[in-house]
Design an enzyme around this catalytic site. Sequence first.
Site, PDB file in Angstrom:
ATOM      1  CG  ASN A  48    -173.140   2.468 -11.820  1.00 24.79           C
ATOM      2  OD1 ASN A  48    -172.764   1.481 -11.184  1.00 24.79           O
ATOM      3  ND2 ASN A  48    -172.559   2.858 -12.941  1.00 24.79           N
ATOM      4  CD1 TRP A  68    -160.940  -6.577  -3.376  1.00 22.54           C
ATOM      5  CD2 TRP A  68    -163.001  -7.416  -3.244  1.00 22.54           C
ATOM      6  NE1 TRP A  68    -160.863  -7.927  -3.654  1.00 22.54           N
ATOM      7  CE2 TRP A  68    -162.117  -8.468  -3.588  1.00 22.54           C
ATOM      8  CE3 TRP A  68    -164.361  -7.708  -3.104  1.00 22.54           C
ATOM      9  CZ2 TRP A  68    -162.540  -9.784  -3.789  1.00 22.54           C
ATOM     10  CZ3 TRP A  68    -164.788  -9.023  -3.305  1.00 22.54           C
ATOM     11  CH2 TRP A  68    -163.882 -10.041  -3.644  1.00 22.54           C
ATOM     12  CD1 TRP A 105    -172.534  -2.761 -18.294  1.00 23.45           C
ATOM     13  CD2 TRP A 105    -171.012  -4.094 -17.303  1.00 23.45           C
ATOM     14  NE1 TRP A 105    -171.280  -2.429 -18.757  1.00 23.45           N
ATOM     15  CE2 TRP A 105    -170.327  -3.219 -18.168  1.00 23.45           C
ATOM     16  CE3 TRP A 105    -170.268  -5.025 -16.574  1.00 23.45           C
ATOM     17  CZ2 TRP A 105    -168.951  -3.238 -18.321  1.00 23.45           C
ATOM     18  CZ3 TRP A 105    -168.885  -5.055 -16.725  1.00 23.45           C
ATOM     19  CH2 TRP A 105    -168.244  -4.170 -17.586  1.00 23.45           C
ATOM     20  CD1 TRP A 146    -168.841  -4.247  -3.881  1.00 21.42           C
ATOM     21  CD2 TRP A 146    -167.058  -2.998  -3.361  1.00 21.42           C
ATOM     22  NE1 TRP A 146    -169.260  -3.201  -3.087  1.00 21.42           N
ATOM     23  CE2 TRP A 146    -168.200  -2.431  -2.749  1.00 21.42           C
ATOM     24  CE3 TRP A 146    -165.820  -2.377  -3.178  1.00 21.42           C
ATOM     25  CZ2 TRP A 146    -168.131  -1.265  -1.969  1.00 21.42           C
ATOM     26  CZ3 TRP A 146    -165.749  -1.216  -2.403  1.00 21.42           C
ATOM     27  CH2 TRP A 146    -166.893  -0.681  -1.812  1.00 21.42           C
ATOM     28  CD1 TRP A 152    -156.226  -6.788   0.776  1.00 21.26           C
ATOM     29  CD2 TRP A 152    -156.655  -4.709   0.063  1.00 21.26           C
ATOM     30  NE1 TRP A 152    -156.699  -6.872  -0.512  1.00 21.26           N
ATOM     31  CE2 TRP A 152    -156.967  -5.614  -0.993  1.00 21.26           C
ATOM     32  CE3 TRP A 152    -156.852  -3.354  -0.174  1.00 21.26           C
ATOM     33  CZ2 TRP A 152    -157.451  -5.213  -2.221  1.00 21.26           C
ATOM     34  CZ3 TRP A 152    -157.335  -2.946  -1.408  1.00 21.26           C
ATOM     35  CH2 TRP A 152    -157.626  -3.868  -2.420  1.00 21.26           C
ATOM     36  CD  GLU A 164    -174.962   0.559 -17.834  1.00 18.92           C
ATOM     37  OE1 GLU A 164    -174.646   0.070 -16.739  1.00 18.92           O
ATOM     38  OE2 GLU A 164    -174.122   0.998 -18.638  1.00 18.92           O
TER      39      GLU A 164
HETATM   40  P1  FAD Z   1    -179.990   1.699 -14.357  1.00 18.88           P
HETATM   41  O1  FAD Z   1    -178.888   2.578 -14.810  1.00 18.88           O
HETATM   42  O2  FAD Z   1    -181.375   2.171 -14.565  1.00 18.88           O
HETATM   43  O3  FAD Z   1    -179.762   0.289 -15.073  1.00 18.88           O
HETATM   44  C1  FAD Z   1    -180.836  -0.651 -15.264  1.00 18.88           C
HETATM   45  C2  FAD Z   1    -180.498  -1.971 -14.605  1.00 18.88           C
HETATM   46  O4  FAD Z   1    -179.329  -2.540 -15.181  1.00 18.88           O
HETATM   47  C3  FAD Z   1    -180.195  -1.857 -13.121  1.00 18.88           C
HETATM   48  O5  FAD Z   1    -181.367  -1.822 -12.360  1.00 18.88           O
HETATM   49  C4  FAD Z   1    -179.351  -3.089 -12.874  1.00 18.88           C
HETATM   50  O6  FAD Z   1    -180.142  -4.227 -12.698  1.00 18.88           O
HETATM   51  C5  FAD Z   1    -178.582  -3.230 -14.180  1.00 18.88           C
HETATM   52  N1  FAD Z   1    -177.264  -2.593 -14.047  1.00 18.88           N
HETATM   53  C6  FAD Z   1    -176.934  -1.315 -14.336  1.00 18.88           C
HETATM   54  N2  FAD Z   1    -175.616  -1.112 -14.145  1.00 18.88           N
HETATM   55  C7  FAD Z   1    -175.105  -2.280 -13.711  1.00 18.88           C
HETATM   56  C8  FAD Z   1    -173.790  -2.715 -13.339  1.00 18.88           C
HETATM   57  N3  FAD Z   1    -172.732  -1.914 -13.408  1.00 18.88           N
HETATM   58  N4  FAD Z   1    -173.638  -3.990 -12.928  1.00 18.88           N
HETATM   59  C9  FAD Z   1    -174.686  -4.840 -12.881  1.00 18.88           C
HETATM   60  N5  FAD Z   1    -175.942  -4.484 -13.234  1.00 18.88           N
HETATM   61  C10 FAD Z   1    -176.152  -3.231 -13.638  1.00 18.88           C
HETATM   62  N6  FAD Z   1    -176.227  -3.525  -8.667  1.00 18.88           N
HETATM   63  C11 FAD Z   1    -177.114  -4.322  -8.061  1.00 18.88           C
HETATM   64  O7  FAD Z   1    -178.195  -4.567  -8.600  1.00 18.88           O
HETATM   65  N7  FAD Z   1    -176.842  -4.875  -6.843  1.00 18.88           N
HETATM   66  C12 FAD Z   1    -175.673  -4.641  -6.180  1.00 18.88           C
HETATM   67  O8  FAD Z   1    -175.460  -5.188  -5.088  1.00 18.88           O
HETATM   68  C13 FAD Z   1    -174.729  -3.769  -6.792  1.00 18.88           C
HETATM   69  N8  FAD Z   1    -173.572  -3.459  -6.165  1.00 18.88           N
HETATM   70  C14 FAD Z   1    -172.673  -2.603  -6.761  1.00 18.88           C
HETATM   71  C15 FAD Z   1    -171.472  -2.301  -6.114  1.00 18.88           C
HETATM   72  C16 FAD Z   1    -170.562  -1.432  -6.692  1.00 18.88           C
HETATM   73  C17 FAD Z   1    -169.266  -1.132  -5.999  1.00 18.88           C
HETATM   74  C18 FAD Z   1    -170.849  -0.846  -7.942  1.00 18.88           C
HETATM   75  C19 FAD Z   1    -169.869   0.102  -8.592  1.00 18.88           C
HETATM   76  C20 FAD Z   1    -172.020  -1.164  -8.610  1.00 18.88           C
HETATM   77  C21 FAD Z   1    -172.947  -2.042  -8.040  1.00 18.88           C
HETATM   78  N9  FAD Z   1    -174.157  -2.376  -8.689  1.00 18.88           N
HETATM   79  C22 FAD Z   1    -175.045  -3.218  -8.077  1.00 18.88           C
HETATM   80  C23 FAD Z   1    -174.393  -1.976 -10.090  1.00 18.88           C
HETATM   81  C24 FAD Z   1    -175.137  -0.648 -10.291  1.00 18.88           C
HETATM   82  O9  FAD Z   1    -174.557   0.363  -9.512  1.00 18.88           O
HETATM   83  C25 FAD Z   1    -176.622  -0.726  -9.964  1.00 18.88           C
HETATM   84  O10 FAD Z   1    -177.205  -1.841 -10.612  1.00 18.88           O
HETATM   85  C26 FAD Z   1    -177.352   0.522 -10.427  1.00 18.88           C
HETATM   86  O11 FAD Z   1    -176.800   1.664  -9.819  1.00 18.88           O
HETATM   87  C27 FAD Z   1    -178.814   0.415 -10.099  1.00 18.88           C
HETATM   88  O12 FAD Z   1    -179.456   1.610 -10.411  1.00 18.88           O
HETATM   89  P2  FAD Z   1    -180.567   1.671 -11.532  1.00 18.88           P
HETATM   90  O13 FAD Z   1    -181.557   0.583 -11.334  1.00 18.88           O
HETATM   91  O14 FAD Z   1    -181.072   3.070 -11.583  1.00 18.88           O
HETATM   92  O15 FAD Z   1    -179.713   1.350 -12.835  1.00 18.88           O
END
Ligand code: FAD
Length: 485
Positions: free
Chosen positions: A346, A364, A283, A387, A311, A280
């Site tokens: 997420n 989007w 990602w 997005w 759209w 993650e």
């Molecule tokens: P955890 O599951 O604990 O993951 C640890 C870290 O990994 C996160 O803190 C984050 O930095 C990174 N991470 C995890 N999943 C993703 C992912 N899919 N993409 C990128 N990084 C990831 N994340 C943001 O930080 N900022 C945003 O503006 C953002 N916008 C999003 C918009 C959409 C439509 C979607 C579907 C996802 C978005 N995310 C965004 C990704 C993700 O949802 C969040 O990073 C995550 O939910 C943060 O929760 P956590 O810290 O508990 O994640």
Amino acid sequence: MGIPTGAPVLLWFRQDLRLTDNPALAAAIASGRPVVPVYVLDRETPGRWAPGGASLWWLHHSLTALAASLTDRGAGLVLRRGRAAEVIPAMVAETGASAVYASRLYEPWARDSDAAVASALKRREVPIHGANASLLFEPWTIRTRAGGPFGVYGPFSRACFAAGPPAQPARAPTRIPAPSRLAPSDRLHDWGLLPTHPDWAGGLRETWGPGEAGAQARLTRFVAHHLATYDALRNRPDLGATSALSPHLHWGEISPRQVWHAAEAGGAPRGEGTETFLKELLWREFSYHLLWHRPAMPEQPLKEAFAHFPWRNDPGSLRAWQRGQTGYPIVDAGMRQLWHTGWMHNRVRMIVASFLIKHLLLPWQDGEAWFWDTLVDADLASNSASWQWVAGSGADAAPYFRIFNPVLQGAKFDPQGAYVRRWVPELARLPAALIHAPWQASPLELADAGVALERSYPAPIVDHAAARARALAALDSITRDKGAA
Ligand code: FAD
């Protein structure tokens, strides 16, 4: 170390609001000069990507914490506002600084602005030393065999793992040498970053502890209680089983290296939880890799065909989505969690994004803009990449024709309905079997639960089957070749 004398150096804090494992800070101290720490509030240069309301709330508290830590170590924090390309050279002139140390940003607007800062400083023969404080890998260092950037996550993440673990994080300095008199500073309160009329930040205050100490506490708690089960439970919004480190990572209150190594150390022998968690983090790296190589990503679809997508323009539906009033409980729960806490799980982000794009057929970019304003972790790279991933227009995206059914998603990932009960209290008394589709309840069941459809809670604003058919027809209109989508 003797007492540093002579011309000071400027330490320009950006999205690295921490003292631990901060390479720009370490390099500034290593220069042997007095260090002038500065933060510049630049709301002009980023244009529409200037921090939104929730981000500004966070920034206020994070700067408060940073200033206190710097003061504890013998320095302070100088606050200035204006265009960085003007403020930084002006501060160099004012303080007589002999060099500037700064961590790098990767946003397209920042790349342009940083080039302007560098050339203004060059005219004064003052070097600027950039450092990587935010990423595990600089976006240009991970390359395909052919030497180009990656467009697909799988091989990108394998290349990152093959590059070997990131360096161990450095400790925070115990003292920071400062000049005998710090340059004058704005007062943080005068920046007006906190909402006042109305003060909508109550939910943010309840939920978060911005700053380095809050970030470290969250990391420690996550590793102790949730890392081992992360692989199994990370998709469950009812369980709060993810790290919630995203805003701390965005603002650089903790480095991804600290998170990486804490997860590796806490998960020994490396279990599935750790492995999935590290992926993650990758990602996030992939999002930055994409933004660096495709700087138009925040505005334009990466897949050209989507530029012609039909759209709809429907402000009423957009507003219902923003306010959590779509009539689909899992969608509404997510949007209300976002409004209240500045964060959303997420899995639910994917569900609400899919609903906006496919069920409502709204661009989007509208969802991206709402998230930008309301998320405390609003991050140009992760937000735009995600997005576009959901829209099917991005690199390595979910195919557009895979359309989430919000009822099935709710039942699968919030099986007892606890998440919906928490955020949509007007449905709290519905049994689990009905909570994700209240319109399927009988009048008696609704009455028992105190739900009056269309009065206490809306009926669905679109019918799932009809919306799905409409979305697929829209896709057909831009391409006959499903492979391209
Ligand atoms: P955890 O599951 O604990 O993951 C640890 C870290 O990994 C996160 O803190 C984050 O930095 C990174 N991470 C995890 N999943 C993703 C992912 N899919 N993409 C990128 N990084 C990831 N994340 C943001 O930080 N900022 C945003 O503006 C953002 N916008 C999003 C918009 C959409 C439509 C979607 C579907 C996802 C978005 N995310 C965004 C990704 C993700 O949802 C969040 O990073 C995550 O939910 C943060 O929760 P956590 O810290 O508990 O994640």
